[in-house]
Design an enzyme around this catalytic site. Structure first.
Site, mmCIF file in Angstrom:
data_model
loop_
_atom_site.group_PDB
_atom_site.id
_atom_site.type_symbol
_atom_site.label_atom_id
_atom_site.label_comp_id
_atom_site.label_asym_id
_atom_site.label_seq_id
_atom_site.Cartn_x
_atom_site.Cartn_y
_atom_site.Cartn_z
ATOM 1 N N HIS A 1 37.345 54.055 67.155
ATOM 2 C CA HIS A 1 35.964 54.230 66.705
ATOM 3 C C HIS A 1 35.652 55.666 66.290
ATOM 4 O O HIS A 1 34.498 55.996 66.028
ATOM 5 C CB HIS A 1 34.994 53.803 67.819
ATOM 6 C CG HIS A 1 34.847 52.320 67.938
ATOM 7 N ND1 HIS A 1 35.916 51.471 68.102
ATOM 8 C CD2 HIS A 1 33.738 51.529 67.903
ATOM 9 C CE1 HIS A 1 35.486 50.228 68.172
ATOM 10 N NE2 HIS A 1 34.162 50.224 68.047
ATOM 11 N N HIS B 1 43.078 37.463 29.684
ATOM 12 C CA HIS B 1 43.167 36.215 30.439
ATOM 13 C C HIS B 1 42.492 35.098 29.638
ATOM 14 O O HIS B 1 41.286 34.881 29.787
ATOM 15 C CB HIS B 1 42.483 36.365 31.798
ATOM 16 C CG HIS B 1 43.044 37.453 32.650
ATOM 17 N ND1 HIS B 1 42.811 38.782 32.398
ATOM 18 C CD2 HIS B 1 43.817 37.401 33.764
ATOM 19 C CE1 HIS B 1 43.424 39.516 33.315
ATOM 20 N NE2 HIS B 1 44.040 38.703 34.153
ATOM 21 N N GLU C 1 30.431 43.835 57.279
ATOM 22 C CA GLU C 1 30.249 45.080 56.538
ATOM 23 C C GLU C 1 30.573 44.950 55.060
ATOM 24 O O GLU C 1 29.899 45.542 54.214
ATOM 25 C CB GLU C 1 31.116 46.190 57.153
ATOM 26 C CG GLU C 1 30.666 46.671 58.506
ATOM 27 C CD GLU C 1 31.273 45.862 59.637
ATOM 28 O OE1 GLU C 1 31.055 46.224 60.811
ATOM 29 O OE2 GLU C 1 31.970 44.854 59.353
ATOM 30 N N HIS D 1 47.184 32.434 32.702
ATOM 31 C CA HIS D 1 46.231 33.153 33.551
ATOM 32 C C HIS D 1 45.995 34.571 33.060
ATOM 33 O O HIS D 1 44.858 35.005 32.929
ATOM 34 C CB HIS D 1 46.731 33.177 35.003
ATOM 35 C CG HIS D 1 45.741 33.769 35.954
ATOM 36 N ND1 HIS D 1 45.533 35.129 36.081
ATOM 37 C CD2 HIS D 1 44.872 33.190 36.818
ATOM 38 C CE1 HIS D 1 44.605 35.350 36.980
ATOM 39 N NE2 HIS D 1 44.182 34.191 37.450
#
Length: 668
Positions: free
Chosen positions: A476, A33, A414, A267
């Site tokens: 869960h 890149h 998280e 890029h």
């Protein structure tokens, strides 16, 4: 002890050297890149040439400024800087960019290349790692700085790109940094408006400055190629000590390339031989590939010499501080060396060895003792500490302007939590942990994976470990998560069955300085495992051991982990009534057991004896131990909402049901 400011024309010369080192390396590799290094070279060199504090001869100096290239695809920017500023990264390594065995891999890798602070590549991770480093730096400064001398007074810098800010983790981490008012952070945003598919406005039109302002950041906008503006913006950011700072620097990707500047073509692809020649002509660069003008090298050497004088000044001050503050000096040595006492095993075991209970509760009790023994141990939860039992009791919370505490509050974030924990581990001084429910490990899995890739001592506490969560239902109730985590190379995954195994799990995590650990813990209460009198406690650290066995050769071996060990033991009693002798093997750490010498594994799992594995989850990770002829008793579907005892009955996890399945298996 700041050196004289490098004049603008000299800074541009050095930035051009970076541009062509990057472009030439990518061209030679035919991969990489070039666009970002060429566009960000002015900002990066201005930072390194005037502000960044480091010593290439002591790359792990605790008081160095940290520089994170979060936009890791632009790795040649960092490699060029490390080379020019005297790190052990010779020009030959730049010429071997992305090649086998080189120190210049496609994305920066911590521990592989000197001077690389963090393994970056997955976008947004470096951004969040820097927040962790800034938190750790503030916490360390609070513990060690005195009125006479400040051993910790550095800054956390990062260069981030469009991709970093589009990834959701950056929102999470930026909000936490703003809340904590981390004024020791300065981020440069390379705003070049280009991603792989084209211009960023294909999918992105938000007000980035507004976002960071709303998150409590100090925000500036500049021309990223204007040396005077870059200098002024960094100076203003360093002066702002009450808020994290971001400098939005508008740049041109592949700056100077007549055909590829401001295009996605630069890029992730080489410029091409002809275009590099055209760029050389356009920028007036009259040097051969990989040739660095002596004037550039002299400028960088002068900067390094000035930095070494600052380093020597700090060392003198630190020696005096160390002698004058014996208690703080002792704490410094303990924390930076992450010392663990020789008595750790005995002291942790004494807390819970003979107690029953949920392993999350047992873990919480062990944590209190561990924290008392190890001042480096700090951490927190993603808003679940009452359920995770992850608070250090009696210790204050880390809050804005109050960094003496040990309890972190990550909020319901998280993903950022995992990356912040990694940043703290990378920073040094602390052994950090982060906690949540096991089912939500999916939210932080990329960070967990990177902790293993970097071999850092991050600890993850994942509770509520199976469908025995009960009434909360299948959303869960983790099913595939333990098996999935075991698949990550280098990740120590431990699922203890009782207090003794929980204490040893923490012991293993705290003594493992070269890699991360996951603790998998139950919500429901478990009994103490009745082990034979011959049980050797040292075997508990081998990952698997014989927890119970009939006299003589067993008829079947039942391997289990966590909450299933005591059910397996009960099933063995029922099998004994049928004349079937079952050996129970507790396997809290499957990977560690598989790494044991063959002689030990053969002793625990005798050849020719049928094998069963029993675990409340999917069974793929047991395949190597079971072979083609073994039986796995587990769950291969999602759970349901009901009390845990009802689910055990419905899913075939009671001792009589397990005994029936094993008896039927042995008859085949």
């Amino acid at each position: 002890m700041q050196q004289a400011v490098i004049p603008a024309d000299k800074a541009r010369l050095c930035a051009d050297a970076i541009r062509f080192l990057a472009a030439d390396a990518v061209e030679k590799a035919n991969s990489g890149h070039p666009g970002l290094p060429m566009g960000a070279a002015d900002c990066a060199f201005t930072l390194w040439g005037n502000y960044l504090s480091f010593n290439p001869e002591d790359p792990r100096w605790p008081n160095r400024d940290r520089f994170i290239l979060s936009a890791g695809h632009g790795s040649m920017l960092l490699y060029s800087l490390l080379h020019l500023f005297g790190y052990d990264l010779p020009l030959e390594e730049l010429k071997n960019f992305r090649q086998w065995g080189s120190k210049t891999p496609g994305h920066p890798e911590f521990g592989h290349t000197v001077g690389v602070e963090v393994t970056t590549g997955p976008l947004g991770q470096g951004f969040a790692n820097g927040v962790g480093m800034a938190i750790a730096s503030r916490m360390a400064a609070e513990r060690f700085n005195t009125a006479d001398f400040s051993p910790i007074d550095h800054t956390i810098y990062a260069l981030v790109g469009d991709g970093d800010l589009q990834e959701g983790i950056s929102y999470e981490a930026a909000a936490l940094a703003g809340h904590l008012k981390l004024g020791n952070m300065v981020y440069l945003y390379d705003d070049n408006g280009i991603t792989i598919e084209g211009k960023t406005n294909l999918a992105w039109s938000e007000d980035v400055a507004g976002r960071f302002t709303a998150s409590g950041w100090h925000v500036q906008k500049i021309d990223g190629h204007d040396y005077t503006q870059i200098m002024a913006a960094i100076a203003a950011a360093k002066a702002e000590t009450g808020r994290p700072s971001i400098i939005i620097a508008t740049t041109h990707i592949a700056f100077g390339s007549p055909a590829k500047q401001d295009s996605s073509g630069a890029h992730g692809s080489p410029l091409g031989k002809d275009e590099i020649a055209a760029t050389r002509a356009n920028l007036g660069w009259q040097h051969a590939p990989f040739e660095v003008p002596e004037e550039v090298r002299a400028i960088c050497r002068e900067r390094v010499e000035a930095l070494k004088r600052r380093y020597t000044f700090w060392q003198r001050g630190f020696s005096g501080w160390h002698a004058a503050n014996p208690e703080k000096a002792k704490l410094w040595d303990e924390m930076w060396n992450k010392q663990v006492p020789a008595t750790l095993a005995d002291e942790l075991l004494a807390v819970v060895a003979d107690k029953d209970g949920a392993t999350r509760a047992l873990s919480g009790a062990v944590l209190q003792k561990a924290a008392a023994l190890i001042p480096a141990l700090v951490g927190g939860s993603a808003d679940l500490s009452p359920s995770n039992n992850s608070d250090i009791k009696g210790a204050p919370s880390v809050q804005p302007g109050a960094f003496a505490g040990r309890n972190l509050h990550f909020g319901i974030r998280e993903h950022a939590m995992g990356a912040v924990v990694n940043g703290m581990a990378l920073y040094g001084c602390f052994i950090p942990y982060g906690a949540t429910f096991l089912v939500f490990s999916d939210y932080c899995r990329p960070s967990v994976r990177l902790s293993a890739l970097m071999n850092v001592q991050s600890i993850y506490i994942f509770t509520h470990d199976s469908f025995f969560v009960g009434e909360d239902g299948p959303t869960h109730q983790p099913i595939e998560h333990v098996a999935s985590l075991r698949m990550i190379p280098g990740l120590q995954v431990i699922r203890p069955a009782d207090g003794l195994e929980t204490a040893q799990a923490w012991q293993a995590a705290l003594q493992r300085s070269n890699g991360p650990t996951v603790l998998i813990l139950t919500r429901q209460k478990l009994p103490v495992i009745a082990r034979p009198a011959s049980f050797d406690r040292a075997d508990g650290l081998k990952g698997g051991y014989v927890a119970a066995s009939p006299a003589g050769r067993p008829d079947v071996v039942i391997m289990a982990s966590g909450s299933e060990v005591h059910v397996a033991a009960d099933a063995a009693g029922l099998l004994a009534a049928r004349g079937i002798g079952a050996r129970i093997v507790s396997v809290p750490n499957l990977g560690q057991f598989q790494a044991q010498p063959a002689a030990y594994r053969d002793e625990v799992l005798p050849a020719g004896v049928p094998r069963v594995a029993f675990e409340a989850g999917r069974g793929e990770s047991w395949g190597k131990l079971l072979g083609c002829d073994g039986l796995f008793i587990g769950i291969e579907h999602f759970g349901a909402s009901a009390p845990d005892k009802v689910l055990a009955e419905q899913f075939g996890f009671t001792a009589p049901q397990v005994a029936d399945k094993i008896a039927a298996f042995l008859k085949k």
